[in-house]
Design a protein around this motif. Structure first.
Motif, PDB file in Angstrom:
ATOM      1  N   ASP A 139      18.980   1.567  -5.790  1.00  0.00           N
ATOM      2  CA  ASP A 139      17.761   1.148  -6.489  1.00  0.00           C
ATOM      3  C   ASP A 139      17.255   2.232  -7.439  1.00  0.00           C
ATOM      4  O   ASP A 139      16.144   2.162  -7.938  1.00  0.00           O
ATOM      5  N   GLY A 140      18.092   3.263  -7.682  1.00  0.00           N
ATOM      6  CA  GLY A 140      17.769   4.230  -8.721  1.00  0.00           C
ATOM      7  C   GLY A 140      17.245   5.578  -8.266  1.00  0.00           C
ATOM      8  O   GLY A 140      17.196   6.532  -9.043  1.00  0.00           O
ATOM      9  N   TRP A 141      16.832   5.694  -6.986  1.00  0.00           N
ATOM     10  CA  TRP A 141      16.291   6.965  -6.492  1.00  0.00           C
ATOM     11  C   TRP A 141      17.415   7.975  -6.295  1.00  0.00           C
ATOM     12  O   TRP A 141      18.556   7.616  -5.979  1.00  0.00           O
ATOM     13  N   VAL A 218      20.358   7.572   2.686  1.00  0.00           N
ATOM     14  CA  VAL A 218      21.320   7.019   1.738  1.00  0.00           C
ATOM     15  C   VAL A 218      22.699   7.516   2.150  1.00  0.00           C
ATOM     16  O   VAL A 218      22.935   8.720   2.211  1.00  0.00           O
ATOM     17  N   SER A 219      23.613   6.593   2.432  1.00  0.00           N
ATOM     18  CA  SER A 219      24.954   6.966   2.884  1.00  0.00           C
ATOM     19  C   SER A 219      25.824   7.417   1.720  1.00  0.00           C
ATOM     20  O   SER A 219      25.516   7.157   0.550  1.00  0.00           O
ATOM     21  N   ALA A 220      26.945   8.061   2.040  1.00  0.00           N
ATOM     22  CA  ALA A 220      27.895   8.485   1.012  1.00  0.00           C
ATOM     23  C   ALA A 220      28.474   7.273   0.289  1.00  0.00           C
ATOM     24  O   ALA A 220      28.709   7.314  -0.928  1.00  0.00           O
ATOM     25  N   GLU A 221      28.688   6.180   1.024  1.00  0.00           N
ATOM     26  CA  GLU A 221      29.246   4.966   0.423  1.00  0.00           C
ATOM     27  C   GLU A 221      28.273   4.350  -0.580  1.00  0.00           C
ATOM     28  O   GLU A 221      28.668   3.961  -1.690  1.00  0.00           O
ATOM     29  N   GLU A 222      26.991   4.280  -0.190  1.00  0.00           N
ATOM     30  CA  GLU A 222      25.994   3.743  -1.130  1.00  0.00           C
ATOM     31  C   GLU A 222      25.888   4.631  -2.360  1.00  0.00           C
ATOM     32  O   GLU A 222      25.777   4.144  -3.489  1.00  0.00           O
ATOM     33  N   GLU A 224      28.192   6.527  -3.694  1.00  0.00           N
ATOM     34  CA  GLU A 224      29.363   6.350  -4.559  1.00  0.00           C
ATOM     35  C   GLU A 224      29.217   5.111  -5.435  1.00  0.00           C
ATOM     36  O   GLU A 224      29.495   5.139  -6.648  1.00  0.00           O
ATOM     37  N   LYS A 225      28.768   4.014  -4.848  1.00  0.00           N
ATOM     38  CA  LYS A 225      28.561   2.789  -5.612  1.00  0.00           C
ATOM     39  C   LYS A 225      27.444   2.968  -6.643  1.00  0.00           C
ATOM     40  O   LYS A 225      27.553   2.511  -7.783  1.00  0.00           O
ATOM     41  N   ALA A 226      26.363   3.650  -6.210  1.00  0.00           N
ATOM     42  CA  ALA A 226      25.225   3.853  -7.110  1.00  0.00           C
ATOM     43  C   ALA A 226      25.614   4.731  -8.290  1.00  0.00           C
ATOM     44  O   ALA A 226      25.189   4.482  -9.431  1.00  0.00           O
TER      45      ALA A 226
END
Length: 352
Positions: A139-141, A218-222, A224-226
């Protein structure tokens, strides 16, 4: 642990190391972007930090004296009982950039902070290390997040009053459910009750080890996608492509899951990590020297130095001033004595 038989370290030795740090700072162009600046400085300073650590290991109480002079951003969270532990047991301190150590091209804003203690009466651990990962959410943070660190307190010695244990329990419960923002858990209710009972007061610096995020995990996977989505968005802006604007409902849903402050055991987790990395760690020699200056040395002490060591040093033939001896002599001033006449660790000063 400090080697009392090691060769003495002089103020001149520390001043030389400090000069080398300043040369590195000068070499790095101020026009570099922040990330490149931090990356280059870390690379060029690595050998100097190793050199400084070797010198500090020969000076008893070096790091406890540095923490005595910690900037207010850090010192305000160190309670007198925390200061006692630092004074009695702190052996070494180190800040690293873990993503640069392991990946080389990783994010330089991730931070690892390590404290080494000698065996003590408060906890079983000799090393406490906490890592903060710089991550971006979808979400940008963007900011630092961390996993809570277990401290194995001895019976009746937990200065955090169960807050770090509560943070660990909630973390593990959330991992089992697969929802790192879950609130319908008994561990969440128990920790929230503990946090509210302290009404925002800081029970101990050591609650910092239980900190997770000032926002949400915030996970490493999230991340990476972000990061991929962010890179794509930047490219579209450059080329004038069509931007996908999320609907208001989606933004509201994301916003509703942002804050987890009601169970955060230390409100300044990220700020402390950054202060350690940007202020205390690079300025350790200056803070140590300031600790020496703040303890008044008598005129007789100056006369002794002028008449012996300093006079010899003018010819370049004299022995260096033994800082270890100065620290030990200085440390005795202002300390309480027991019935045997021995002295305890330096007491925490009241900063003005």
């Amino acid at each position: 642990m400090a080697d009392l038989e090691a060769a003495p370290v002089s103020y001149e030795d520390l001043a030389d190391i400090e000069d080398e740090f300043e040369e590195v700072d000068t070499e790095i162009s101020s026009r570099l972007p922040h990330n490149l600046n931090v990356r280059k400085q870390y690379e060029l300073s690595a050998s100097l930090y190793a050199k400084r650590s070797a010198a500090a290991s020969k000076i008893p109480n070096f790091w406890s004296l540095v923490f005595e002079q910690a900037p207010v951003e850090i010192d305000q969270y160190i309670q007198p009982h925390d200061s006692r532990i630092f004074a009695e047991s702190l052996v070494s301190f180190e800040v690293r950039r873990p993503e640069l150590d392991t990946k080389g091209s990783g994010n330089p804003r991730s931070i690892s902070v390590e404290f080494e203690f000698k065996p003590n009466d408060d906890f079983e651990d000799t090393v406490l290390e906490k890592t903060f990962w710089y991550r971006r959410s979808r979400d940008g943070w963007s900011g630092l997040v961390s996993e809570p660190v277990k401290i194995r307190w001895k019976k009746g010695k937990d200065l955090t009053e169960g807050l770090t244990d509560g943070a660990i329990a909630l973390w593990e419960a959330r991992r089992k459910t697969g929802d790192m923002a879950a609130k319908g858990l008994p561990e969440y209710t128990a920790l929230k009750k503990k946090v509210e009972s302290w009404n925002g007061m800081n029970t101990s610096f050591f609650t910092w080890f239980g900190w997770v995020s000032g926002r949400r995990w915030v996970s490493a996977e999230e991340c990476e996608k972000a990061n991929a989505e962010y890179a794509e968005l930047k490219q579209k802006r450059k080329t004038g492509g069509k931007l996908d604007i999320p609907d208001d409902d989606a933004e509201d849903d994301a916003e509703a899951d942002i804050h987890d402050d009601d169970v955060e055991v230390h409100q300044a987790g990220e700020e402390l990590a950054i202060s350690f990395a940007d202020d205390l760690w690079p300025n350790a020699i200056k803070l140590f020297t300031q600790a020496q200056e703040d303890d008044e040395i008598s005129e007789a002490d100056f006369e002794d130095l002028d008449g012996e060591d300093m006079e010899d040093d003018e010819d370049g033939d004299g022995e260096p001033v033994d800082i270890r001896a100065l620290v030990q002599d200085k440390g005795a001033k202002g300390r309480s004595r027991d019935s045997t006449g021995s002295t305890g660790p330096p007491s925490k000063k009241v900063k003005k």
